[in-house]
Write a protein that holds these residues in place. Sequence first.
Motif, PDB file in Angstrom:
ATOM      1  N   ALA A 132      43.715 -53.378   8.660  1.00 23.70           N
ATOM      2  CA  ALA A 132      43.815 -54.144   6.800  1.00 23.70           C
ATOM      3  C   ALA A 132      44.650 -55.334   7.063  1.00 23.70           C
ATOM      4  O   ALA A 132      45.333 -55.318   7.267  1.00 23.70           O
ATOM      5  N   LYS A 133      43.807 -56.286   6.161  1.00 22.52           N
ATOM      6  CA  LYS A 133      45.475 -57.239   5.876  1.00 22.52           C
ATOM      7  C   LYS A 133      45.205 -57.247   5.077  1.00 22.52           C
ATOM      8  O   LYS A 133      44.667 -56.913   3.302  1.00 22.52           O
ATOM      9  N   ILE A 134      46.481 -57.490   4.321  1.00 20.36           N
ATOM     10  CA  ILE A 134      47.134 -57.804   2.474  1.00 20.36           C
ATOM     11  C   ILE A 134      46.906 -58.566   1.982  1.00 20.36           C
ATOM     12  O   ILE A 134      46.822 -59.867   2.432  1.00 20.36           O
ATOM     13  N   GLY A 135      45.743 -58.226   1.057  1.00 19.58           N
ATOM     14  CA  GLY A 135      45.738 -59.688  -0.212  1.00 19.58           C
ATOM     15  C   GLY A 135      44.444 -60.035   0.733  1.00 19.58           C
ATOM     16  O   GLY A 135      43.364 -60.694  -0.911  1.00 19.58           O
ATOM     17  N   THR A 136      43.424 -59.436   1.594  1.00 17.48           N
ATOM     18  CA  THR A 136      41.739 -59.442   1.118  1.00 17.48           C
ATOM     19  C   THR A 136      41.724 -57.977   1.544  1.00 17.48           C
ATOM     20  O   THR A 136      41.184 -57.044  -0.022  1.00 17.48           O
ATOM     21  N   ASP A 137      41.785 -57.534   2.328  1.00 20.62           N
ATOM     22  CA  ASP A 137      42.154 -55.492   2.579  1.00 20.62           C
ATOM     23  C   ASP A 137      42.381 -54.487   1.232  1.00 20.62           C
ATOM     24  O   ASP A 137      41.976 -53.441   0.994  1.00 20.62           O
ATOM     25  N   ALA A 138      43.657 -55.425   1.286  1.00 20.01           N
ATOM     26  CA  ALA A 138      44.578 -54.454   0.786  1.00 20.01           C
ATOM     27  C   ALA A 138      45.490 -54.988  -0.037  1.00 20.01           C
ATOM     28  O   ALA A 138      46.147 -56.049   0.068  1.00 20.01           O
ATOM     29  N   LYS A 139      45.740 -55.095  -1.622  1.00 20.79           N
ATOM     30  CA  LYS A 139      45.934 -55.788  -2.479  1.00 20.79           C
ATOM     31  C   LYS A 139      46.532 -54.505  -3.550  1.00 20.79           C
ATOM     32  O   LYS A 139      46.442 -53.195  -2.710  1.00 20.79           O
ATOM     33  N   VAL A 140      46.968 -55.339  -4.226  1.00 22.83           N
ATOM     34  CA  VAL A 140      48.019 -54.214  -5.127  1.00 22.83           C
ATOM     35  C   VAL A 140      48.240 -54.276  -6.366  1.00 22.83           C
ATOM     36  O   VAL A 140      48.200 -55.392  -7.018  1.00 22.83           O
ATOM     37  N   PHE A 141      49.712 -53.226  -7.321  1.00 20.00           N
ATOM     38  CA  PHE A 141      49.490 -53.205  -8.581  1.00 20.00           C
ATOM     39  C   PHE A 141      49.995 -52.516  -9.343  1.00 20.00           C
ATOM     40  O   PHE A 141      50.564 -51.877  -8.372  1.00 20.00           O
ATOM     41  N   PRO A 142      51.151 -52.746 -10.562  1.00 20.75           N
ATOM     42  CA  PRO A 142      52.441 -52.222 -10.528  1.00 20.75           C
ATOM     43  C   PRO A 142      52.197 -51.034 -11.449  1.00 20.75           C
ATOM     44  O   PRO A 142      50.778 -50.549 -11.440  1.00 20.75           O
TER      45      PRO A 142
END
Length: 454
Positions: free
Chosen positions: A314-324
């Motif tokens: 997985a690539k962070i920012g595309t496959d893996a994203k994040v929220f508070p």
Amino acid sequence: MRTTLRMRRAALVCTAVGALALTGCGGDSDGKDKPGKGSTKDSQSPSSVVLPKLDGEKISVAAVWTGPEQANFTKVLDEFEKRTGATVTFVPAQDPIVNFLGTKVAGGQPPDVAMIPQVGAIQQAVAKKWAKPVGPEAKAQLSKNYAQVWQDLGAVDGTQYGVYFKAANKSLIWYNAQAFENAGASEPKTWKDFLATAETVSASGVTPVSVGGADGWTLTDWFENIYLSQAGPEKYDQLAQHEIKWTDPSVKDALTTLAQLFGKPSLIAGGADGALQTEFPASVTQTFTGGDQPKGAMVFEGDFVSINIAQTKAKIGTDAKVFPFPAVGAESPVVTGGDAAVALKDSKGAQALLTWLASIDAAKIWAEAGGFISPNKGLDAAAYPNDVQRTMAEALIAAGDDVRFDMSDQAPQSFGGTPGKGEWKTLQDFLKNPKDIAGTQATLESDAAKAYKS
């Protein structure tokens, strides 16, 4: 010493962390050279710190880090060796680290320096007369490079013992972007929306939440984020210092809120039993493997989750994203943690290593390697390898003294940092039986009273 910390404003974090989902971040995306043993990167630019010559001196450093974290820390130690001529040995430690260090001290072979991940553990090391005060050179680096809150967290009764080298933002939810897209789910901002999002993902055929319940510390982080947002910063400080009891109604409210998730096994990967057999690293990797059919669509934990995501495709920012972490009360919570270097021997080498770890140069090495946030305000954010790490680091530094430190890490280790005991064990039992809120409170208070000697 208990340090009272003011809550940083949620607006700062929401602005900073909210941008993460829009940012791509392959580990080498900026084309930065990664310094390691024999690197000349730092030696070609002005040094931020003067270190003594230590030719022939042997120094040991104990830490609980393994895998990528140990490898990246070793790069920091390698550069110290190169600059001083000393030989540094990494000593793998186990949790609880105070118990591990106790066996070493009793055997007459304590490490020169230990990386201690709990405020309470630093206080115990001082109480047992293991820890040695920070010397003038390291104190000068701390004064120059650190906000007062990070200095205070490493001090006991006004004397500096710890140098915080690695920090963490422990208020993030990471998610599988494809699973969210397939479910038609969006990033929630409140706890109510978070539960609704979980149900939406569940309806799509994917279990929504991955929980690393085999590691009790992850469960304390769930509780702390909910408690801080719901009860507020003053109550958080009081509970952290055991000025109010765990039988307080505010604890009941937080556990009741947490039970809204833990009480629905269908929302947790493997149900409660599966979660209790899932260690933290697996809770992350199972969220970002299996394509759009992962074992869990979301996983909660700090910025260091990126290290485990890097072990998947997985690539962070595309496959893996994040929220508070979603707001339970009026504001989203912001909980931080960290690892402090503490000298256990009165030696020139130990003090030199503390000085090095408090420097900009040392922080830069791990920052460039990724999977790291430094509390060192002198570090140029350009050192971080991607915008995700950079944004989280800038938010931490911008918060200054207005942060809240992990509550369990402030507690005596027997209560807040020991596998199979205290808060870790009780919250694991709560995950298994979230209906027993009163019993959970009573057990937490009994264990806390013993640990705090109240």
